[in-house]
Write a protein that holds these residues in place. Structure first.
Motif, PDB file in Angstrom:
ATOM      1  N   GLY A  42      39.347  11.758  -2.397  1.00 17.89           N
ATOM      2  CA  GLY A  42      38.981  10.413  -2.799  1.00 17.89           C
ATOM      3  C   GLY A  42      38.001   9.721  -1.863  1.00 17.89           C
ATOM      4  N   GLU A  43      37.643  10.340  -0.740  1.00 16.94           N
ATOM      5  CA  GLU A  43      36.708   9.714   0.189  1.00 16.94           C
ATOM      6  C   GLU A  43      35.277   9.896  -0.287  1.00 16.94           C
ATOM      7  OE1 GLU A  43      38.199   9.448   4.676  1.00 16.94           O
ATOM      8  OE2 GLU A  43      37.436  11.403   4.071  1.00 16.94           O
ATOM      9  N   SER A  44      34.462   8.890  -0.023  1.00 20.74           N
ATOM     10  CA  SER A  44      33.040   8.996  -0.333  1.00 20.74           C
ATOM     11  C   SER A  44      32.278   8.028   0.551  1.00 20.74           C
ATOM     12  CB  SER A  44      32.779   8.673  -1.801  1.00 20.74           C
ATOM     13  OG  SER A  44      32.921   7.295  -2.036  1.00 20.74           O
ATOM     14  N   LEU A  45      31.016   8.352   0.797  1.00 15.39           N
ATOM     15  CA  LEU A  45      30.165   7.435   1.550  1.00 15.39           C
ATOM     16  C   LEU A  45      30.033   6.111   0.819  1.00 15.39           C
ATOM     17  CD1 LEU A  45      27.405   9.884   2.785  1.00 15.39           C
ATOM     18  CD2 LEU A  45      28.849   8.446   4.234  1.00 15.39           C
ATOM     19  N   ALA A  46      29.919   6.156  -0.497  1.00 17.06           N
ATOM     20  CA  ALA A  46      29.726   4.937  -1.286  1.00 17.06           C
ATOM     21  C   ALA A  46      30.849   3.936  -1.052  1.00 17.06           C
ATOM     22  CB  ALA A  46      29.620   5.278  -2.771  1.00 17.06           C
ATOM     23  N   ALA A  47      32.064   4.412  -0.870  1.00 14.15           N
ATOM     24  CA  ALA A  47      33.217   3.528  -0.697  1.00 14.15           C
ATOM     25  C   ALA A  47      33.191   2.774   0.624  1.00 14.15           C
ATOM     26  CB  ALA A  47      34.512   4.328  -0.810  1.00 14.15           C
ATOM     27  N   TRP A  55      20.709  -0.697   4.767  1.00 16.04           N
ATOM     28  CA  TRP A  55      20.679   0.383   5.764  1.00 16.04           C
ATOM     29  C   TRP A  55      19.233   0.491   6.205  1.00 16.04           C
ATOM     30  CZ3 TRP A  55      18.610   4.650   7.790  1.00 16.04           C
ATOM     31  CH2 TRP A  55      19.408   5.551   8.486  1.00 16.04           C
ATOM     32  N   GLU A  56      18.992   0.356   7.519  1.00 19.66           N
ATOM     33  CA  GLU A  56      17.598   0.417   7.943  1.00 19.66           C
ATOM     34  C   GLU A  56      17.414   1.097   9.287  1.00 19.66           C
ATOM     35  OE1 GLU A  56      15.586  -3.332   8.802  1.00 19.66           O
ATOM     36  OE2 GLU A  56      17.539  -4.289   8.978  1.00 19.66           O
ATOM     37  N   GLY A  57      16.283   1.780   9.358  1.00 16.04           N
ATOM     38  CA  GLY A  57      15.820   2.322  10.609  1.00 16.04           C
ATOM     39  C   GLY A  57      14.960   1.267  11.270  1.00 16.04           C
ATOM     40  N   ILE A  58      15.180   1.056  12.552  1.00 14.91           N
ATOM     41  CA  ILE A  58      14.373   0.079  13.285  1.00 14.91           C
ATOM     42  C   ILE A  58      13.742   0.774  14.483  1.00 14.91           C
ATOM     43  CG2 ILE A  58      15.711  -1.901  12.489  1.00 14.91           C
ATOM     44  CD1 ILE A  58      17.104  -1.932  15.212  1.00 14.91           C
ATOM     45  N   LYS A  65      10.275   6.205   9.415  1.00 15.15           N
ATOM     46  CA  LYS A  65      10.970   7.361   8.841  1.00 15.15           C
ATOM     47  C   LYS A  65      11.957   6.944   7.753  1.00 15.15           C
ATOM     48  CE  LYS A  65      13.781  11.361   9.888  1.00 15.15           C
ATOM     49  NZ  LYS A  65      14.321  12.245  10.905  1.00 15.15           N
ATOM     50  N   PHE A  66      12.755   5.904   8.018  1.00 20.63           N
ATOM     51  CA  PHE A  66      13.804   5.518   7.085  1.00 20.63           C
ATOM     52  C   PHE A  66      13.500   4.238   6.317  1.00 20.63           C
ATOM     53  CE2 PHE A  66      16.330   7.973  10.267  1.00 20.63           C
ATOM     54  CZ  PHE A  66      16.706   9.000   9.427  1.00 20.63           C
ATOM     55  N   MET A  78      19.815   8.255  -0.262  1.00 20.66           N
ATOM     56  CA  MET A  78      19.065   8.671   0.923  1.00 20.66           C
ATOM     57  C   MET A  78      19.908   9.580   1.804  1.00 20.66           C
ATOM     58  SD  MET A  78      18.745   8.147   4.475  1.00 20.66           S
ATOM     59  CE  MET A  78      19.551   6.592   4.799  1.00 20.66           C
ATOM     60  N   LEU A  79      21.147   9.201   2.064  1.00 17.63           N
ATOM     61  CA  LEU A  79      22.007  10.006   2.933  1.00 17.63           C
ATOM     62  C   LEU A  79      22.255  11.387   2.345  1.00 17.63           C
ATOM     63  CD1 LEU A  79      24.561   7.247   4.010  1.00 17.63           C
ATOM     64  CD2 LEU A  79      22.752   8.264   5.425  1.00 17.63           C
ATOM     65  N   GLN A  80      22.405  11.465   1.027  1.00 17.63           N
ATOM     66  CA  GLN A  80      22.669  12.751   0.362  1.00 17.63           C
ATOM     67  C   GLN A  80      21.510  13.727   0.520  1.00 17.63           C
ATOM     68  OE1 GLN A  80      26.427  12.327  -0.276  1.00 17.63           O
ATOM     69  NE2 GLN A  80      25.427  14.131  -1.047  1.00 17.63           N
ATOM     70  N   GLN A  81      20.307  13.232   0.796  1.00 20.83           N
ATOM     71  CA  GLN A  81      19.159  14.120   1.014  1.00 20.83           C
ATOM     72  C   GLN A  81      19.344  14.990   2.258  1.00 20.83           C
ATOM     73  OE1 GLN A  81      15.414  11.998   1.043  1.00 20.83           O
ATOM     74  NE2 GLN A  81      16.115  10.651  -0.608  1.00 20.83           N
ATOM     75  N   TYR A  82      20.231  14.562   3.153  1.00 20.08           N
ATOM     76  CA  TYR A  82      20.454  15.278   4.403  1.00 20.08           C
ATOM     77  C   TYR A  82      21.752  16.084   4.406  1.00 20.08           C
ATOM     78  CZ  TYR A  82      16.714  12.265   6.007  1.00 20.08           C
ATOM     79  OH  TYR A  82      15.498  11.627   6.132  1.00 20.08           O
TER      80      TYR A  82
END
Length: 172
Positions: A42-47, A55-58, A65-66, A78-82
């Protein structure tokens, strides 16, 4: 004990519980970004994100890059691409240190230094250090209290190549 003392102790307990829940949320995020990963049922990043999360790269390396992503779906895409089944990491492990968590009512901000040890499918490997600053919002999810990521910022501090130890099988 006076009522004032009891109320002060209850407020401190509530803050400590909130800090622990924030810590658990960021730890689950990192574990779900590890490769290989064995998520619990039942775990997921979306939850882990609010609907309107950012979500940002600074900084000079991650801003380009992000960039800046808004919304749970865009962030997870985006996260799933990795992550598997995408062929990017052969192995990837995150470590968090230098923790600092402030809780103010239904808002919390955490700061960490993250060390990421990555081996890529092309056999290259590197260690990355990044500064994380993450805002959390308190939420009720399916009757349970949770701290969800509202704004995740990551800034790459340095990187260095490293050697992944490959275990070679020996024949007997």
């Amino acid at each position: 004990m006076t009522q004032t003392t009891i109320e002060a102790l209850l407020a401190r307990i509530e803050m400590l519980e909130a800090q622990n829940e924030v810590r658990q949320s960021i730890a689950r995020y990192m574990a779900l970004c590890d490769v290989p990963c064995a998520p619990l049922e039942g775990e997921s990043l979306a939850a882990l994100f609010t609907d309107d999360a950012v979500w940002e790269g600074i900084g000079p390396q991650y801003a380009q890059k992000f960039g800046r992503l808004q919304g749970r779906a865009a962030i997870v895409d985006m996260l799933q691409q990795y992550l598997p089944p995408s062929p990017h990491f052969a192995t990837n492990v995150h470590f968090l240190t230098s923790e600092h968590i402030n809780v103010h009512g239904d808002f919390a901000r955490g700061r960490w230094i993250m060390v990421q040890a990555s081996g890529y499918v092309d056999a290259k490997a590197e260690i990355i250090a990044a500064r994380l600053e993450v805002d959390f919002a308190s939420s009720l999810c399916q009757g349970k209290h949770a701290w969800l990521i509202r704004h995740f910022r990551t800034e790459r501090l340095f990187d260095a190549p490293w050697q992944v130890n490959v275990r070679k099988e020996t024949s007997a």
